[in-house]
Design a protein around this motif. Structure first.
Motif, PDB file in Angstrom:
ATOM      1  N   TRP A  22     -66.712  -8.514  52.634  1.00 29.07           N
ATOM      2  CA  TRP A  22     -65.283  -8.234  52.527  1.00 29.07           C
ATOM      3  C   TRP A  22     -64.730  -8.673  51.185  1.00 29.07           C
ATOM      4  O   TRP A  22     -63.809  -8.024  50.652  1.00 29.07           O
ATOM      5  N   LYS A 143     -60.046  -9.206  57.217  1.00 33.48           N
ATOM      6  CA  LYS A 143     -61.288  -9.223  56.436  1.00 33.48           C
ATOM      7  C   LYS A 143     -62.246  -8.142  56.936  1.00 33.48           C
ATOM      8  O   LYS A 143     -62.916  -7.471  56.139  1.00 33.48           O
ATOM      9  N   VAL A 147     -64.163  -4.764  55.152  1.00 34.91           N
ATOM     10  CA  VAL A 147     -65.539  -4.327  55.347  1.00 34.91           C
ATOM     11  C   VAL A 147     -65.567  -2.838  55.716  1.00 34.91           C
ATOM     12  O   VAL A 147     -66.310  -2.044  55.129  1.00 34.91           O
ATOM     13  N   GLY A 182     -67.445  -3.467  60.475  1.00 33.72           N
ATOM     14  CA  GLY A 182     -66.449  -4.519  60.600  1.00 33.72           C
ATOM     15  C   GLY A 182     -66.734  -5.435  61.779  1.00 33.72           C
ATOM     16  O   GLY A 182     -66.555  -6.659  61.697  1.00 33.72           O
TER      17      GLY A 182
END
Length: 289
Positions: A22, A143, A147, A182
């Motif tokens: 990230w 975050k 990703v 993610g």
């Protein structure tokens, strides 16, 4: 300046700079937009909160103008609440939220195209359900959004995120791959694990046609959002178990591009093939006309 053009680039940048997946995407985004990293993070948080609002504002009473969608998200909620869930609270909630978001899109409610309007339910369904079920801080989800964004950017550059050019594999497939990546991050996966989760999810969706009934983003699109969310969860779990893709992530993306180019036009959002020309679909078309 940090930049990337492949999943391999991102993994290498992670290793070379001792950064998380990230962080690479955040730094690249801030550099590209000539903004501070804090501002880039705040913008992504706003995006996630817009997803939250869209989910919270689902209206079970609404029907789309065509009458083809509306209320199924509420049916899923009731089924889950009644304890009949076949697949556990997290996956069941993700399925519910994916359908709700797809229906909100069909009913002209405000959604976040992630990466497209037709696939708007997959990523928020997985992340919102994860935050709710596992009680993680919102910043952790943001975050994970970075990703997902990094994976989506690579797919968009090297293949497609548009059903009109790549079929539904480019929409639901891309969204599912983004969500899987993610989710692997949220579960503590490193860059290699994240990229393998993405590869599994996209491989499972290769060849998926875009064949909307009457050209509307409703049938089968809305239910495919739910399937995309489930695919993302199962793909992330396989990657977290240490299973690795025999085909590299970037080669999976390349394959999606080739398959998309080979799909006939009737299976790429034109409504002239696949489910769109079944007897059931033709009856719906006749009714709407």
């Amino acid at each position: 300046m940090i930049s990337y053009h492949s999943i391999e680039d991102i993994v290498n940048l992670c290793n070379e700079n001792n950064m998380s997946f990230w962080q690479v995407i955040l730094r690249a985004d801030a550099s590209e937009r000539m903004a501070a990293e804090d501002a880039s993070f705040a913008a992504m948080r706003d995006m996630y909160r817009a997803m939250k609002r869209a989910d919270a504002e689902y209206d079970k009473t609404l029907k789309s103008p065509s009458g083809l969608s509306g209320g199924d998200g509420e049916k899923m909620r009731k089924y889950n609440k009644d304890g009949k869930n076949l697949c556990g609270p997290f996956m069941g909630l993700a399925m519910e939220k994916a359908i709700k978001m797809g229906e909100s899109n069909a009913c002209m409610k405000r959604i976040v195209a992630a990466p497209t309007a037709g696939s708007c339910g997959v990523i928020p369904a997985v992340f919102l359900a994860y935050e709710e079920c596992f009680n993680v801080p919102e910043d952790k989800i943001v975050k994970a959004m970075f990703v997902s964004a990094g994976v989506g950017a690579v797919i968009a550059e090297n293949a497609s995120i548009a059903g009109a050019s790549g079929g539904c594999q480019a929409e639901i497939g891309s969204a599912s791959a983004m969500a899987a990546a993610g989710l692997a991050y949220l579960e503590g996966g490193d860059a290699e694990c994240i990229s393998n989760a993405m590869a599994f999810a996209l491989k499972n969706m290769l060849g998926l046609t875009c064949d909307p009934v009457c050209g509307l983003v409703e049938v089968p699109c809305i239910k495919r959002n739910s399937a995309g969310a489930v695919n993302a969860i199962s793909s992330a779990q396989m990657a977290m178990a240490g299973i690795r893709s025999a085909i590299t992530p970037d080669e999976v993306i390349d394959s999606m591009r080739r398959i998309g180019n080979e799909l006939p036009a009737c299976l790429k959002e034109t409504g002239e093939g696949g489910l769109a020309v079944t007897p059931s679909a033709l009856k719906i078309k006749e009714r709407l006309n």
